[in-house]
Design a protein around this motif. Structure first.
Motif, PDB file in Angstrom:
ATOM      1  N   LYS A  60       0.807  -1.202   0.000  1.00 37.10           N
ATOM      2  CA  LYS A  60       0.000   0.000   0.000  1.00 37.10           C
ATOM      3  C   LYS A  60       0.851   1.267   0.000  1.00 37.10           C
ATOM      4  O   LYS A  60       0.390   2.318  -0.407  1.00 37.10           O
ATOM      5  N   THR A  76      -8.656   4.478  10.196  1.00 37.75           N
ATOM      6  CA  THR A  76      -9.852   3.629  10.289  1.00 37.75           C
ATOM      7  C   THR A  76      -9.574   2.450  11.208  1.00 37.75           C
ATOM      8  O   THR A  76     -10.051   1.346  10.987  1.00 37.75           O
ATOM      9  N   GLY A  77      -8.791   2.703  12.246  1.00 39.71           N
ATOM     10  CA  GLY A  77      -8.536   1.678  13.247  1.00 39.71           C
ATOM     11  C   GLY A  77      -9.820   1.376  14.005  1.00 39.71           C
ATOM     12  O   GLY A  77     -10.796   2.119  13.932  1.00 39.71           O
ATOM     13  N   THR A 113      -7.170   5.746   3.535  1.00 38.23           N
ATOM     14  CA  THR A 113      -7.448   5.321   4.901  1.00 38.23           C
ATOM     15  C   THR A 113      -6.209   4.588   5.405  1.00 38.23           C
ATOM     16  O   THR A 113      -5.493   3.967   4.628  1.00 38.23           O
ATOM     17  N   VAL A 114      -5.941   4.719   6.690  1.00 38.74           N
ATOM     18  CA  VAL A 114      -4.793   4.065   7.298  1.00 38.74           C
ATOM     19  C   VAL A 114      -5.311   3.227   8.457  1.00 38.74           C
ATOM     20  O   VAL A 114      -6.214   3.660   9.166  1.00 38.74           O
ATOM     21  N   ASN A 115      -4.742   2.055   8.607  1.00 35.83           N
ATOM     22  CA  ASN A 115      -5.203   1.208   9.693  1.00 35.83           C
ATOM     23  C   ASN A 115      -4.446   1.473  10.969  1.00 35.83           C
ATOM     24  O   ASN A 115      -3.438   0.870  11.228  1.00 35.83           O
ATOM     25  N   CYS A 116      -4.974   2.362  11.743  1.00 39.00           N
ATOM     26  CA  CYS A 116      -4.455   2.715  13.054  1.00 39.00           C
ATOM     27  C   CYS A 116      -3.141   3.464  13.092  1.00 39.00           C
ATOM     28  O   CYS A 116      -2.067   2.920  12.849  1.00 39.00           O
ATOM     29  N   LEU A 117      -3.280   4.758  13.424  1.00 41.75           N
ATOM     30  CA  LEU A 117      -2.113   5.611  13.573  1.00 41.75           C
ATOM     31  C   LEU A 117      -1.594   5.548  14.999  1.00 41.75           C
ATOM     32  O   LEU A 117      -0.561   6.102  15.312  1.00 41.75           O
ATOM     33  N   ILE A 125      -9.167  10.414  13.872  1.00 40.84           N
ATOM     34  CA  ILE A 125      -8.028  11.277  13.494  1.00 40.84           C
ATOM     35  C   ILE A 125      -7.873  11.387  11.984  1.00 40.84           C
ATOM     36  O   ILE A 125      -8.002  10.393  11.263  1.00 40.84           O
TER      37      ILE A 125
ATOM     38  N   PRO B 220      -5.383  -2.904  14.060  1.00 39.40           N
ATOM     39  CA  PRO B 220      -5.937  -1.560  14.215  1.00 39.40           C
ATOM     40  C   PRO B 220      -6.404  -1.349  15.646  1.00 39.40           C
ATOM     41  O   PRO B 220      -7.176  -2.145  16.166  1.00 39.40           O
ATOM     42  N   GLY B 221      -5.933  -0.328  16.288  1.00 37.93           N
ATOM     43  CA  GLY B 221      -6.319  -0.070  17.676  1.00 37.93           C
ATOM     44  C   GLY B 221      -5.249  -0.462  18.661  1.00 37.93           C
ATOM     45  O   GLY B 221      -5.418  -0.305  19.864  1.00 37.93           O
ATOM     46  N   ARG B 226       4.629   0.500  19.107  1.00 37.28           N
ATOM     47  CA  ARG B 226       5.081   1.795  18.613  1.00 37.28           C
ATOM     48  C   ARG B 226       5.598   2.635  19.757  1.00 37.28           C
ATOM     49  O   ARG B 226       6.660   3.242  19.674  1.00 37.28           O
ATOM     50  N   ARG B 257       6.939  -0.968  10.933  1.00 33.42           N
ATOM     51  CA  ARG B 257       5.825  -0.576  10.089  1.00 33.42           C
ATOM     52  C   ARG B 257       6.069   0.788   9.449  1.00 33.42           C
ATOM     53  O   ARG B 257       6.533   1.719  10.103  1.00 33.42           O
ATOM     54  N   GLY B 299       6.138  -2.071   3.941  1.00 31.99           N
ATOM     55  CA  GLY B 299       5.594  -1.426   2.747  1.00 31.99           C
ATOM     56  C   GLY B 299       4.102  -1.129   2.860  1.00 31.99           C
ATOM     57  O   GLY B 299       3.456  -0.773   1.892  1.00 31.99           O
ATOM     58  N   GLY B 300       3.572  -1.291   4.060  1.00 31.99           N
ATOM     59  CA  GLY B 300       2.141  -1.022   4.184  1.00 31.99           C
ATOM     60  C   GLY B 300       1.317  -2.263   3.914  1.00 31.99           C
ATOM     61  O   GLY B 300       0.413  -2.251   3.079  1.00 31.99           O
ATOM     62  N   TYR B 465     -16.657  -4.886  10.070  1.00 30.21           N
ATOM     63  CA  TYR B 465     -15.467  -4.044  10.045  1.00 30.21           C
ATOM     64  C   TYR B 465     -14.209  -4.875   9.965  1.00 30.21           C
ATOM     65  O   TYR B 465     -13.309  -4.641   9.148  1.00 30.21           O
TER      66      TYR B 465
ATOM     67  N   ARG C 150      -3.335  -7.433  -4.383  1.00 34.22           N
ATOM     68  CA  ARG C 150      -3.344  -8.454  -3.346  1.00 34.22           C
ATOM     69  C   ARG C 150      -4.779  -8.708  -2.903  1.00 34.22           C
ATOM     70  O   ARG C 150      -5.688  -7.950  -3.209  1.00 34.22           O
TER      71      ARG C 150
END
Lengths: 158, 617, 237
Positions: A60, A76-77, A113-117, A125, B220-221, B226, B257, B299-300, B465, C150
């Motif tokens: 991505k 979009t986490g 969209t990013v999965n959780c910053l 956010i 996610p979440g 990090r 990441r 790479g995401g 989701y 993918r």
């Protein structure tokens, strides 16, 4: 372009194992995976172009098309999701007239969209050009977009 | 800093730094983890620094930007020492006042203190605040004492003592035994014994051997890794050094990441400084042991958090996993023996070496020793990162530490383990959190994301989701995951749109089992978990969507309507102004209405009405 | 001499050389296990998941892909348990949702008692077994085609969705595809694969078109022999 690409390859000692970091640098250099640059990487490293195309479409982080002047990333986490982010996403898509993952035809905005910053306390956010905007609401989003030149209705009172 | 060539030199350096620091010297620590940075804490840091200059206090008062303190809900956070005063929700312009009042005059600024919501008491010190009181911040707690870009800070708190101990005469086998005895299980989700993994890699034939730190935290979440990498990168390096020595590896990789720029920056600086000091490179501390580290960015792709996909990515290929009939410890990176562990797991290593396996075993439950860092997020009052001993109950985490559900709403479920985990309902709140207990109820530890949900969260929507997330992140190689998750998503989408069929639930259950059994890797193998667990505990909600075409929680767009309560509407016209399709209309000071044909359910009116007049049904 | 291993498949004692896969061992013993992505000439891939079997090692029973799993001494294998059949049935129904026409898929469905797929059908032809890409990479060695995207958007692609610069028009991808969805035709001295044209070479002696020019150019390059050397068809040499 040949020299710039060669410089990147030399930085990684022409090691094929560093293909992904090499492409990341190319992406950074040209704001997208420029086709000519990819062909040069393929020639320099003796790696088939199909492999570079595969990497470019798998990860991505890579974009094969030029990106917009303004980068908007919506988290979009899960935590943001339960705080109502889908409504934010629809709102932005409606205003920019593009789907998440696309760039506006005038190359002004790229919306992703990013999965959780990882800033869940402030969810939802939106990151605009590296700047974090927390506690996002529809009115806040509209204000941000208006500042960047989009025509939107905003709630004058809040 | 001069290079240290022996363990004794490093020890002396540690002493020197410790002794040069006056514990009575005023020190202002500002949290500069990504969470607080989003609040603008960088500006606060800059303000403090310029105020110190202005008031000629440079050298007399220390200003330190640290990594995450964990109480993200209350940022920006500032801690004043030596008094250990904890200020929360600090204003970006409060620097001057804090220096004048608290640092120079010892006066407390009341408005910046945490107020206990139950007793209304104002609390002075961090460890007395309910959020922190029940935690056991063995790994994470160090964040508050160091500037992540300062190797001296890490040495000052005793950092690298474990490395000294190891290189000063611990045999590799003894190190492995210590880790095995301690019972440290992988904190990335797999929960596999770190000691056994190390042993297998050490014993596997073939050179060179590699060790990898998996920092591709993709749930996610979840943002524990990090914050560790940002706030205390040296502890991870120390863990890796010890592991490499025990296994017999000279090259380590840290796969971070792509979406974590600050973590990449801080670990890069830490590596450079470690090299300068001489604890990375050749002949470390004169032991004859060489070790260095390469930092690689992802790479995401969420799937690259899976061991074999991560390896593929480092090798320059797409992140396609391979079947683990032969483990990476035998054939991993470049087909050589490779040991991969998660960030938090590595960070626990120096602790175990310093304090011993027996001490470590005294914490936790029978089969899950030590502590775990969780990201407590969602519908919870005290959002943040919490470190608790294994065995603590979910109820304690959600209520005692988390402060319960905001706006007086009711607890509904907590999702543990991210997209691979399951939802746990109220009936299981007294579950003692550990690897096995969570699996028993259909969930799993996962990497540590803990998402709290209230009665306005639709469980079908939550399952959808996670399916959408996994569908997008699937690598696409194997049929059950690529096609199966996609079809499951389509079914759930139909259900949330009011087009569910009677047989859908049976189909989902059948598909779920087959996808778990048939998938190539852990992504597909655990993908059905969120659906299956929500179905297990909230079947009635699914049935309401299918049979009655309603969404009890009021979330699924197609099944809800927004209406204006005429009793509460004041005619202020805010909704009419903000409605993008002119569905909300009305005259000034007159009751407004929403045209259901035009309404696109965007929720803007609901959000903007200050009189709670817009209702969802 | 390869070391022999004894294992039990469906109650039958089988001997197979160490290093062979369960699928190979079963096939040699005339035990049928359906499969779509495995090919003797290619490295095991394990993507279609039709070849799953149930193995018991000690106490644990688990499912593994027989095309990748290597035989081990004393292994107990069952090829048709309920768990296994459920996976195969799901897989074939999912594949039918992409292609419900080709006989190879219909045959497997029939064997499993699956009459039709319950999933909405979106004809795509390709079942993403990857044999074409793997053949081009491992056997032909030019990697002209690859995967792009993918997950559910994954597809077989030429670089940038344009004429593949490295293709030598050998047609191997066409032959190897189990559902024959790569079209190839020859007309008036031009071979067309997918929608890309490759002019054919006329034999210097008999004048018949016999091979794509690009293929001969490739041979010339890798053998370092002059192109003229290859411009005569096999029959005339």
């Amino acid at each position: 372009m040949k020299t710039r690409v060669k410089k990147i390859i030399d930085k990684y000692h022409s090691d094929k194992g560093f293909l992904v970091p090499i492409l990341q640098d190319v992406q950074k250099e040209y704001n997208y995976l420029n086709r000519e640059a990819l062909n040069l990487v393929s020639a320099f490293l003796e790696v088939p172009i199909s492999q570079l195309y595969e990497l470019g479409t798998f990860y991505k982080a890579f974009s094969l098309k030029p990106r917009g002047r303004h980068e908007m990333k919506l988290c979009t986490g899960t935590a943001c999701h339960v705080r109502g982010v889908p409504l934010m996403k629809d709102n932005i898509e409606r205003i920019l007239q593009i789907q998440a993952g696309e760039t506006t035809p005038d190359l002004e905005f790229t919306f992703e969209t990013v999965n959780c910053l990882g800033a869940c306390a402030l969810g939802p956010i939106l990151v605009v050009d590296g700047e974090y905007h927390g506690n996002l609401s529809i009115s806040k989003t509209n204000r941000i977009l208006k500042k960047l030149g989009k025509k939107v209705k905003i709630d004058e009172e809040s | 800093m001069k290079k240290v060539k022996t363990a004794q030199e490093l020890k002396s350096l540690q002493e020197e730094i410790k002794n040069s620091r006056d514990p009575e010297k005023p020190c202002i620590t500002i949290c500069a983890g990504t969470g607080c940075l989003t609040y603008g804490s960088q500006k606060l840091v800059d303000n403090f620094r310029s105020e110190i200059e202005k008031q000629n206090l440079k050298g007399k008062v220390e200003v330190r930007a640290s990594g995450c303190h964990g109480f993200c809900e209350r940022g920006p956070l500032v801690v004043i020492n030596p008094q250990n005063i904890f200020y929360q929700r600090v204003g970006l312009d409060d620097a001057e006042e804090i220096i004048k009042e608290t640092v120079l005059n010892g006066q407390i600024i009341d408005r910046l203190l945490y107020v206990d919501p139950v007793t209304q008491e104002k609390i002075l010190h961090e460890d007395e605040i309910p959020f922190y009181k029940r935690q056991m911040r063995l790994v994470f707690g160090m964040n508050g004492n160091i500037d992540p870009n300062s190797l001296e800070d890490y040495l000052a708190i005793g950092g690298y003592s474990a490395l000294i101990k190891v290189l000063n005469g611990m045999e590799p086998e003894a190190i492995i035994e210590e880790i095995k005895t301690a019972g440290l299980r992988g904190r990335g989700g797999g929960g596999f014994s770190m000691g056994l993994k190390w042993e297998a890699t050490r014993k596997a034939p073939g050179l060179p051997k590699y060790i990898i730190c998996n920092a591709d935290e993709g749930d996610p979440g979840a943002y524990m890794d990090r914050s560790l990498l940002e706030g205390n990168p040296y502890s991870i390096l120390e863990g890796m050094l010890i592991g490499a020595y025990a296994i017999g590896s000279n090259t380590g990789y840290i796969y971070v990441r792509n979406e974590y720029p600050l973590a990449v920056k801080n670990i890069t600086i830490a590596v450079e400084k470690a090299r300068e000091l001489g604890i990375l490179g050749k002949d470390i501390l004169g032991s004859g042991f060489d070790f260095d580290v390469l930092i690689v960015r992802g790479g995401g792709a969420f799937v690259c958090g899976e061991e074999t996909a991560l390896i593929a990515s480092i090798e320059g290929r797409s992140g396609e996993p391979r079947a683990k009939y032969v483990f990476p410890s035998e054939r991993g990176l470049y087909n050589k023996p490779t040991n991969i562990n998660n960030v938090e797991t590595w960070a626990n290593v120096p602790l175990i070496i310093n304090k011993g396996a027996e001490w470590y075993r005294s914490i936790g439950t029978e089969n899950s020793k030590g502590t775990k860092i969780f990201a407590l997020v969602g519908k919870i009052n005290n959002t943040g990162l919490v470190e608790v001993p294994m065995g603590i109950t979910l109820r304690e985490i959600v209520y005692d530490i988390g402060g319960g559900i905001p706006k007086g709403r009711k607890f509904k479920a907590v999702q543990v383990g991210g997209p691979s985990g399951g939802c746990i309902p109220e009936s299981h709140l007294d579950l003692q959190v550990d690897f096995d207990a969570l699996s028993k109820v259909g969930s799993m530890m996962g990497s540590g994301g803990m998402i709290v949900m209230d009665d306005r969260t639709c469980m079908v929507d939550v399952a959808l989701y996670f399916l959408k997330f996994l569908e997008e992140e699937s690598c696409g190689k194997c049929t059950p995951c690529r096609e199966g998750v996609h079809q499951m998503r389509l079914i759930l989408e139909r259900i949330t749109e009011g087009n569910g069929k009677e047989e859908d639930l049976e189909t989902i259950e059948w598909m779920g089992k087959a996808i778990i059994d048939g998938s190539l890797c852990g992504l597909g193998g655990t993908a059905p978990n969120p659906v299956l667990s929500t179905l297990r505990y909230f079947r009635d909600e699914y049935e309401a969507h299918i049979k009655e075409k309603t969404c009890p929680a009021g979330v699924c767009k197609a099944l809800i309507t927004y209406t204006i309560d005429p009793e509460l509407c004041t005619g202020c016209m805010v909704c009419a102004k903000i409605c993008p399709v002119e569905a909300a209309t009305g005259e000034k000071k007159e009751v407004h209405t929403i045209d259901q044909y035009k309404c696109i359910k965007c929720g803007a009116c609901f959000e903007s009405c200050k009189f709670d007049a817009v209702k969802v049904s | 001499m390869a070391e022999m291993v004894t294992l039990i498949i469906n109650g039958l004692k089988i001997h197979a050389p160490a290093g062979t896969t369960l699928l190979e061992a079963a096939t040699d013993a005339n035990i049928y296990i359906p499969h779509l992505c495995s090919n003797e000439e290619l490295a095991p891939y394990g993507a279609c998941r039709l070849c799953m079997v149930e193995i018991t090692q000690g106490e644990r029973a688990r499912l593994v892909a027989s095309c990748i799993f290597e035989v081990t001494e004393g292994l107990e294998v069952k090829t048709n348990t309920e768990r296994v059949l459920n996976v195969r049935r799901l897989v074939i129904e999912l594949l039918l949702s992409r292609n419900n026409k080709h006989p190879a898929l219909l045959k497997i469905a029939d064997e499993l008692g699956v009459k039709e797929t319950r999933f909405p059908v979106e004809q795509r032809g390709c079942i993403l077994c990857g044999q074409c890409v793997r053949t081009c990479r491992e056997v032909v060695g030019v990697s002209a085609i690859g995967f792009s995207g993918r997950g559910i958007t994954r597809k077989i692609a030429t670089p940038f969705m344009e004429s593949p610069p490295d293709c030598i028009a050998c047609g191997s991808c066409v032959y190897v595809c189990p559902v024959q969805v790569i079209p190839m035709k020859e007309e008036n001295g031009v071979r067309t694969i997918m929608k890309y044209d490759y002019p054919m070479q006329k034999c210097r002696k008999c004048g018949q078109y016999f091979a794509p020019k690009k293929q001969l150019e490739y041979f010339s390059k890798i053998t370092n022999l002059p192109l003229e050397h290859f411009e005569t068809c096999v029959g005339c040499r």
